[in-house]
Design a protein around this motif. Structure first.
Motif, mmCIF file in Angstrom:
data_model
loop_
_atom_site.group_PDB
_atom_site.id
_atom_site.type_symbol
_atom_site.label_atom_id
_atom_site.label_comp_id
_atom_site.label_asym_id
_atom_site.label_seq_id
_atom_site.Cartn_x
_atom_site.Cartn_y
_atom_site.Cartn_z
ATOM 1 N N LEU A 220 0.821 -1.208 0.000
ATOM 2 C CA LEU A 220 0.000 0.000 0.000
ATOM 3 C C LEU A 220 0.858 1.264 0.000
ATOM 4 O O LEU A 220 0.518 2.261 -0.635
ATOM 5 N N ALA B 214 1.939 2.078 -3.375
ATOM 6 C CA ALA B 214 0.858 2.650 -4.189
ATOM 7 C C ALA B 214 0.428 4.028 -3.685
ATOM 8 O O ALA B 214 -0.461 4.639 -4.252
ATOM 9 N N LEU C 67 -1.019 4.619 -0.747
ATOM 10 C CA LEU C 67 -2.330 4.515 -0.129
ATOM 11 C C LEU C 67 -2.298 4.666 1.383
ATOM 12 O O LEU C 67 -3.339 4.774 2.004
ATOM 13 N N ARG D 160 -7.913 8.908 -3.113
ATOM 14 C CA ARG D 160 -7.990 7.669 -3.876
ATOM 15 C C ARG D 160 -9.283 6.901 -3.604
ATOM 16 O O ARG D 160 -9.613 5.966 -4.339
ATOM 17 N N GLU E 21 -10.646 -2.919 -1.863
ATOM 18 C CA GLU E 21 -10.106 -3.094 -3.204
ATOM 19 C C GLU E 21 -11.266 -3.180 -4.194
ATOM 20 O O GLU E 21 -12.154 -4.020 -4.050
ATOM 21 N N ARG E 22 -11.253 -2.321 -5.191
ATOM 22 C CA ARG E 22 -12.331 -2.336 -6.177
ATOM 23 C C ARG E 22 -12.235 -3.579 -7.075
ATOM 24 O O ARG E 22 -13.248 -4.145 -7.489
ATOM 25 N N ALA E 23 -11.036 -4.007 -7.369
ATOM 26 C CA ALA E 23 -10.829 -5.129 -8.279
ATOM 27 C C ALA E 23 -11.302 -6.436 -7.661
ATOM 28 O O ALA E 23 -11.409 -6.572 -6.435
ATOM 29 N N ASN F 49 -10.096 4.374 -9.184
ATOM 30 C CA ASN F 49 -9.966 3.131 -9.937
ATOM 31 C C ASN F 49 -9.507 1.952 -9.081
ATOM 32 O O ASN F 49 -9.801 0.798 -9.394
ATOM 33 N N GLN F 50 -8.777 2.242 -8.003
ATOM 34 C CA GLN F 50 -8.227 1.170 -7.187
ATOM 35 C C GLN F 50 -9.091 0.831 -5.981
ATOM 36 O O GLN F 50 -9.176 -0.331 -5.581
ATOM 37 N N LEU F 51 -9.694 1.837 -5.370
ATOM 38 C CA LEU F 51 -10.408 1.649 -4.111
ATOM 39 C C LEU F 51 -11.873 2.032 -4.255
ATOM 40 O O LEU F 51 -12.217 2.972 -4.980
#
Length: 447
Positions: free
Chosen positions: A17, A20, A22, A34, A46-48, A38-40
């Motif tokens: 993290l 990144a 974060l 953030r 985690e969005r992914a 796109n990431q969170l």
């Protein structure tokens, strides 16, 4: 086929993290910005997706589904069948994604307990106002008084980018459940042979987390059945920093017709109508002050947890359909593979509690506790708690359809929060502070 799992240590996760951008001390603008990107997710998950596609990416959560709180909730996933069922005979294939308590339940009840695993749906979602507040909290919130209090946040989820175990405990305690709610629910404490007498509870909540006035929520609980317990009323005015100011609690007893202070309604004091199967801080899977434990953030992992448990909201079922000897009827349970934060709470030197250690698993999308393993003073696994999560889509509130605590020693358990034979939830409830005063207790007991 044996499955693999991602299980990060805190050091490895923190390193990733930090790389990144974060994590930052004190909540940085960069990290907060953030959230929702796109990431969170807006809550910091985690969005992914993950697990080779078995965990999907978060797409905003469940915003509509069959039914509502007034007419009864339907099951948006009623047509789905289990992908596989974990049993005492095959659990070793899946044990990397099982908690020790789940494994012990399979061993203790090899012929009846099982874990049906369904497709994963990341249904958790909140109103936009909650996301906006959480982003602000990410910038400003901080722990105070050795983690026993929080400053610089408002209302919900102070630490969407958690760096310590106690921050995750605070996220659970302050999670969004609407401004208030009223519900009628059933609590059951079956004997080892499955016999039980249901207890009906009428509960009112008002959530008003405010560090300035040191308040967290107000709670009024009335026992309305059976007759021998009817008229007992509990009032809690929950303080946020309970080292600074202990929880304020009162009990009204219909037989005595008097209101008295109830300092025992805290920590490992007996839970209301729980027949010794739950401590006061075991309601809501965990509640109250964190001060008696050292909280270690172990990391994040993938785990099978109760999720989207809409079968338990089915008013076509009765409590008798759900409750059986040893554990809930697995025909009506649902487990999914989700990412969770793992936190170990170890009793501090000089502190007292019947649980010497609690290992908690927090759903990454809500910070709501999904599972807890409780250990006794000799280090033995004693009790196993589960929170069966649903998304109340019409009010955008993730909460529990049921809470269970299984005792591995005496073969008994407690299940609470069932609405099958009750009036269920009233999300139109207009909470007022005047409802939550000692003067209001006797009125509630006489209803």
């Amino acid at each position: 086929m044996k499955q693999t799992t991602r299980n990060f240590t805190l050091g490895g996760l923190a390193t990733a993290l930090l790389a990144a951008g974060l994590l930052a001390s004190g909540g940085s603008l960069l990290a907060a910005d953030r959230l929702g990107g796109n990431q969170l997710t807006p809550m910091g998950a985690e969005r992914a997706g993950g697990a080779g596609g078995r965990i999907p990416a978060w797409d905003g959560g469940l915003k509509q589904g069959p039914g509502n709180w007034k007419d009864g909730y339907g099951n948006p996933f009623a047509a789905e069948k289990p992908l596989y069922v974990i049993t005492a005979q095959n659990y070793t294939e899946y044990q990397a994604r099982l908690a020790p308590g789940q494994i012990e339940m399979l061993k203790k009840y090899p012929d009846t307990f099982r874990i049906p695993v369904y497709p994963t749906h990341r249904t958790a979602g909140y109103p936009q106002a909650v996301y906006d507040q959480v982003k602000q909290n990410a910038r400003d919130a901080k722990l105070v008084d050795k983690g026993n209090g929080v400053e610089g946040f408002n209302q919900v989820t102070p630490f969407p980018l958690p760096k310590t175990g106690v921050e995750l405990v605070w996220n659970h305690s302050t999670r969004y459940r609407g401004p208030g709610a009223e519900r009628e629910v059933t609590l059951v404490t079956p004997q080892a042979n499955g016999n039980f007498t249901p207890v009906t509870l009428s509960e009112e909540f008002m959530f008003i987390a405010d560090p300035v006035e040191n308040s967290l929520f107000y709670f009024l609980q009335s026992v309305t059945a059976p007759a021998r317990l009817s008229g007992t009323v509990l009032l809690v005015q929950e303080t946020m920093n309970q080292v600074k100011e202990p929880r304020r609690a009162w009990i009204y007893n219909a037989g005595q017709r008097r209101v008295r202070r109830a300092p025992q309604v805290a920590y490992d004091g007996p839970g209301t109508a729980a027949d010794g199967q739950r401590t006061s801080d075991g309601l809501d899977v965990f509640n109250g002050a964190p001060d008696r434990y050292e909280w270690k953030l172990v990391g994040k992992k993938e785990m099978y947890i109760p999720y989207n448990s809409y079968k338990l909201l089915n008013t076509g079922l009765s409590v008798n359909d759900i409750v059986q000897a040893g554990h809930l009827n697995p025909e009506h349970s649902r487990y999914e593979l989700h990412r969770v934060w793992q936190v170990e709470g170890t009793l501090r030197d000089g502190q007292r509690h019947i649980y010497a250690k609690r290992v908690m698993y927090f759903d990454e999308d809500t910070y709501q506790i999904a599972h807890v393993d409780h250990y006794d003073g000799r280090g033995n696994l004693w009790r196993v708690a589960e929170g069966h999560t649903v998304q109340f889509h019409d009010v955008q509130v993730p909460w529990y359809a049921a809470e269970t605590i299984y005792d591995l020693v005496n073969g008994r358990y407690i299940v609470s929060g069932l609405i099958n034979d009750t009036r269920g939830y009233n999300w139109d409830y207009q909470a007022q502070r005047s409802n939550f005063t000692p003067a209001a207790l006797s009125r509630a007991g006489g209803r």
